[in-house]
Each structure stands twice: as structure tokens, then as C-alpha cells.
Design an enzyme around this catalytic site. Structure first.
Site, PDB file in Angstrom:
ATOM      1  N   ASP A 166     -17.660  31.611 -56.375  1.00 36.93           N
ATOM      2  CA  ASP A 166     -18.398  30.138 -57.137  1.00 36.93           C
ATOM      3  C   ASP A 166     -19.720  30.586 -57.242  1.00 36.93           C
ATOM      4  O   ASP A 166     -20.555  30.960 -56.455  1.00 36.93           O
ATOM      5  CB  ASP A 166     -18.128  29.054 -56.206  1.00 36.93           C
ATOM      6  CG  ASP A 166     -18.673  27.993 -56.934  1.00 36.93           C
ATOM      7  OD1 ASP A 166     -17.980  27.275 -57.781  1.00 36.93           O
ATOM      8  OD2 ASP A 166     -19.251  27.129 -56.033  1.00 36.93           O
TER       9      ASP A 166
ATOM     10  N   GLU B 279     -17.975  33.525 -61.010  1.00 42.81           N
ATOM     11  CA  GLU B 279     -17.754  32.225 -61.744  1.00 42.81           C
ATOM     12  C   GLU B 279     -19.274  31.968 -62.289  1.00 42.81           C
ATOM     13  O   GLU B 279     -20.230  31.601 -61.556  1.00 42.81           O
ATOM     14  CB  GLU B 279     -17.735  31.039 -61.012  1.00 42.81           C
ATOM     15  CG  GLU B 279     -17.582  29.762 -61.300  1.00 42.81           C
ATOM     16  CD  GLU B 279     -18.816  28.885 -61.537  1.00 42.81           C
ATOM     17  OE1 GLU B 279     -19.664  29.083 -62.714  1.00 42.81           O
ATOM     18  OE2 GLU B 279     -19.276  28.189 -60.709  1.00 42.81           O
TER      19      GLU B 279
ATOM     20  N   ASP C 293     -13.263  21.450 -62.350  1.00 41.60           N
ATOM     21  CA  ASP C 293     -14.497  20.381 -62.581  1.00 41.60           C
ATOM     22  C   ASP C 293     -14.393  19.702 -63.876  1.00 41.60           C
ATOM     23  O   ASP C 293     -15.053  18.987 -64.151  1.00 41.60           O
ATOM     24  CB  ASP C 293     -15.866  21.186 -62.357  1.00 41.60           C
ATOM     25  CG  ASP C 293     -16.258  21.582 -60.768  1.00 41.60           C
ATOM     26  OD1 ASP C 293     -15.729  20.516 -60.132  1.00 41.60           O
ATOM     27  OD2 ASP C 293     -16.788  22.323 -60.780  1.00 41.60           O
TER      28      ASP C 293
END
Length: 520
Positions: free
Chosen positions: A299, A354, A407
Site C-alpha cells: 500500500d 499501489e 477506497d
């Protein structure tokens, strides 16, 4: 490393159906693997598997290594003889459509404590041996985690954090730690028992998935929770003041998701200290994640090149500043430490970066130098500019494409919020009517040159904004969505399988499952 062409589904295990208020590692997780096989899907992206923190978020877990105890399947504990049928009658207030975390947590933790009590009282010698072996093998992180959770129970509550504990414990004086370990032996063993159950059940599910041609994509948050075993046990590795409080915290500047940026509140790393120890903590963290999953998504990759540093007393992320991250040195250390082991077992390190948000040429250069695929989100593509990197004609092959992530809004919710002008642009670019927009984007992702195509389960089911998994910036209401097998029709898997065949995302092995295509 470059990936071959495959496709899969994005779904957190808590979103699975099941009788106990939230999805877990029980029967539905195995049926979901079967459903993936019928649909020609070879990947299941599971998102973080750690415990939840504020806002129900697994990105604020009390440990970077421990699994979420709420995912433990209670029926397997019954089958082991540690729970009776009468112990696991579902609470009538449980909902099939969403997770009520306070209710679920109370119910499940009571059952786990009952199971642990019976295990330690009556477990067979061979079962005790398995528990002891796990506890020894995982002791590098498990002992700190178990003691942290035990101390949190005895000294926490009412908003207290580890910095509020008695000073000898907060500062980890050895005499105080030893005395607490002795005094809280039973409580520590309870948390060890929970982790043993989680890791054992997860290993069985992973083995089932792998033998049925499905690989698991895990998720490693770049930052950890301020109230976590990691920060407490390794204070020297974080940017803290002399009281153990973060001097600065993590977040991102204003972006697509928020006009004031996002103030995540995680403590930032003391990168010179990590470099001094050869990035050992990071190596063990990545090693642990790759032991749970076949591929790991890291992430907020851009934070390794530079990260947004926000004063701890700031209420928003607006007044932060960019600071240099560890860069290539971290990934060189990971490669040197892990590549040989990984090649022996599963091939080279398989990591997805990411790389969303404000991405500079330096961030892209770091990702490319590390040989990692980035991510492309179709919902970000349609701003009317032909050079938008998220438009399929601008993809590179070593890419992972999503209609949206956890998200984002669901694709139907995103489409409903577009202006007529923007909807017209989407229609003209894709050559569609927009009547079934979620499947239009699924087809666009599947047909693209991106090596991996990952679709949120909400988009497969054509669900609206009420089924969104997470909304960054909101403190409540996220990570609660669940689906029901009654929502899954045979044509969902049939259409996914057809796209897989048409676009060359062929499974390496055919599943021999006899699962139905839905409506379980």
C-alpha cells in the site's frame, strides 16, 4: 517481475456470507474459492488480514503480523471439541447485509475465550504440541503481541493508549516486562491461542485455494497503528518524542478523495534506524505477508520514495511537507534477503506497488527499478484527456487494472455521480450505451493489455453506493459491507468465465470443483 495474464476478484473475508455476523474462514470462504474457479478467476485479493482499529479499518491494526481474531471460524473450533453447538447459536441481531462490529466482536471474543479455556484444560498432547511449535516459531512477533494485548486489557480502556501505561511498561523495562509476562500468563496464552487458530485455518484455506488454481493477493499497509505492538516493541524504529508520542504523522495532501487531504494519524518511520539494522523489521514483515499469500500488494508505494509528513498537532493534512523515503535501498535489502528463499519455493518476489495519488517521475522510476507492476483504476480515467494514464490505451503490460478499489465508490455509484457531459465521454470512449456500466468497465479491464485484472465483488453484482467498502476521511460506516449467496446468480460466473476465455486470461489449472454457480 512481469505477471502472466490472469483475472480475479477483490473481496475482504469479512464481506463473505456466514451465520455469525461477519464473514470468516469457514465454509463460505471455501465456497467462494469454488465460485472463483467456476468463473475462470485465478486470483482472490483479500485486502489486509490484521485486526481492526478505529473506523473498523484493518489498516490500523494492533499488529503488522497478527491475523484478525474475528476471522476465526467458530465451527472449526466446535469440530475440534472446544465449543458445543449450544455455545454458537447466532445472535438474532446479526445482519446478512453488513457487519455490526461491536456486536460481532462481543459475540466472537466470548466464544474464543471459551474455546481457549477448554483447549488449555483438555487438549490432546499432539494438539498441544502443534500449538507450542507455532508459538515458538512465531515468537519474534507473537510474544510482544500477546503481551501488548494482555497489557491493553489490564491497563487500557477509556481511550488509554500504551503511552498511558505505567512508565516501566511503556518504556519496556525488562524487569517490568518479565513481571507482567508472569502475572498475565493466561491472558498472553489466550492471544497466542487465537493466532494459532487464525494461522492454522488460513493455511488450510490457502492450500485449498492453491490446489484449486486460485492464488491469494495479500495487502501490506505501509504504515502501522500508533497503538500497536509494533510501535510499542520497536520505539526506536519510529519518529517519536521522549514520551513515545509521534512527533509527526502520516497522510496525503489534498487529492481526488479529499480537498483537505487525508490525515491518517499513523506514526512515521525513523528511516535511518531502519537502515542501520539492515531493514530487518521490514524484511520480516514482507516475509510474513508472503507466507500468508502468494502475491502481496504494498500500500502507498509512493511513500517509499517520499512521504507526506504532517505535524502531529495538525487537524488536517493541508500543512504537511514531502520528506525523502528509503528509496531503492529498502527494495535492494528485500531482494537480497528474500529472493533466494522465494525462488526456491514460488519463484521471484511477487509484489504489486499501489502507486495511486500524486505520482512523480521519481516514484515511477523507483517502481520500475524495483521491477514492480503498478495499478490503474478505470474510474480515474475519464477526465477528457487522451493522455490520462488510467485510460486503457495508455496501459503498459506490467500493470494491474481495477474498475475501482476498496477506497472507491462502486462503479454503479460512480457512474450515477458523473455529470451528463462526463457520462457522454465514457460512452464515446468505450462505445457503449452505459445501461450496464459495471460490466462495460469489467470488459474494458479484462480486454486491456494489463497483465492482471481485478474486479471488486460489488461491481460483479452491480451494486450501488450503499455497498461501498470504504470512504477515506469518514470515521464511521466503512468496512461493513457483506454480500449474500442469494445475490449471486449463475450468469455472474458464466459471464466472468466468458470474458476470461475471450481475453486470454486462462486459468493455469481447471478446478475440479462441483460448486454451484451461485444461490447457495
Amino acid at each position: 517481475m512481469p505477471f502472466n495474464r490472469h483475472s480475479g476478484i477483490l473481496l475482504h473475508p469479512t464481506s463473505l456470507p456466514g451465520p455469525y455476523g461477519s464473514g470468516d474462514l469457514g465454509q463460505s470462504s471455501y465456497h467462494f474459492v469454488d465460485w472463483l474457479g467456476v468463473g475462470g478467476q485465478t486470483l482472490w485479493q483479500v485486502l489486509p488480514l490484521g485486526g481492526i482499529g478505529p473506523g473498523n479499518s484493518p489498516y490500523m491494526s494492533p499488529s503488522a503480523f497478527a491475523g484478525n481474531e474475528l476471522l476465526i471460524d467458530l465451527l472449526q473450533l466446535r469440530d475440534a471439541g472446544w465449543l458445543a453447538d449450544a455455545d454458537i447459536i447466532p445472535d438474532p441481531s446479526f445482519k446478512d447485509t453488513h457487519v455490526n462490529y461491536p456486536t460481532v466482536q462481543r459475540f466472537r471474543m466470548v466464544k474464543l475465550r471459551l474455546a481457549a479455556k477448554r483447549f488449555f484444560a483438555d487438549a490432546r498432547r499432539d494438539t498441544r504440541k502443534l500449538f507450542s511449535e507455532f508459538s515458538t516459531d512465531a515468537s519474534d512477533w507473537l510474544d510482544d503481541y500477546a503481551l501488548f494485548m494482555a497489557l491493553d486489557k489490564s491497563h487500557g480502556g477509556h481511550g488509554k493508549v500504551w503511552q498511558d501505561w505505567p512508565s516501566p511498561l511503556a518504556k519496556r523495562k525488562q524487569k517490568a516486562l518479565h513481571e507482567a509476562s508472569v502475572e498475565l500468563t493466561d491472558e498472553c496464552n489466550f492471544w497466542r491461542f487465537c493466532q494459532w487458530c487464525f494461522y492454522s485455518q488460513w493455511a488450510s484455506l490457502k492450500n485449498y485455494a492453491n490446489t484449486h488454481g486460485v492464488e491469494l493477493i495479500g495487502d501490506m499497509p505501509i504504515f502501522v497503528s500508533p497503538h500497536s505492538a509494533d510501535v510499542w516493541a520497536h520505539q526506536e524504529l519510529f519518529d517519536l518524542d521522549d514520551k513515545g508520542q509521534p512527533r509527526v504523522v502520516a497522510g496525503v495532501p489534498p487529492d481526488y478523495f479529499s480537498a483537505t487531504g487525508q490525515r491518517w494519524g499513523n506514526p512515521l518511520y525513523n528511516w535511518p534506524a531502519h537502515e542501520k539494522e539492515g531493514y530487518r523489521w521490514w524484511i520480516e514483515r514482507v516475509r510474513g505477508t508472503l507466507a500468508l499469500c502468494d502475491i502481496v500488494r504494498i500500500d502507498h508505494f509512493r511513500g517509499f520514495e517520499s512521504y507526506w509528513e504532517i505535524p502531529a498537532n495538525a487537524k488536517t493534512a493541508i500543512h504537511g511537507q514531502w520528506k525523502a523515503g528509503p528509496g531503492a535501498a529498502l527494495f535492494a535489502a528485500l531482494r537480497n534477503a528474500l529472493d533466494k528463499r522465494q525462488e526456491k519455493n514460488h519463484g521471484p518476489l511477487r509484489i504489486i506497488a499501489e502507486d495511486l495519488g500524486i505520482i512523480t517521475h521519481s516514484v515511477t522510476a523507483l517502481r520500475e527499478a524495483a521491477g514492480l507492476p503498478g495499478m490503474r483504476i478505470l474510474q480515474f480515467a475519464f477526465d477528457g484527456q487522451a493522455d490520462n494514464l488510467y485510460l486503457p490505451h495508455n496501459f503498459e503490460a506490467n500493470t494491474v487494472v481495477y474498475t475501482g478499489t476498496h477506497d472507491n465508490d462502486t462503479t454503479w455509484g460512480w457512474w450515477s455521480g458523473l455529470t451528463a457531459h462526463d457520462q457522454d465521454y465514457v460512452r464515446r470512449y468505450l462505445g457503449i450505451s452505459g445501461e450496464f456500466i459495471e460490466w462495460d468497465l469489467i470488459r474494458a479491464a479484462s480486454s486491456s493489455v494489463a497483465a492482471l485484472s481485478i474486479i471488486p465483488m460489488q461491481d460483479v453484482l452491480g451494486l450501488d453506493s450503499s455497498c461501498r467498502m470504504n470512504q477515506p476521511g469518514l470515521a464511521e460506516g466503512s468496512w461493513e459491507w457483506r454480500f449474500s449467496w442469494h445475490q449471486v446468480a449463475p450468469w455472474h460466473a458464466e459471464r466472468l468465465a466468458e470474458l476470461t476465455r475471450l481475453h486470454g486470461r486462462i486459468p493455469r489449472r481447471r478446478s475440479d470443483t462441483h460448486a454451484t454457480l451461485g444461490n447457495k
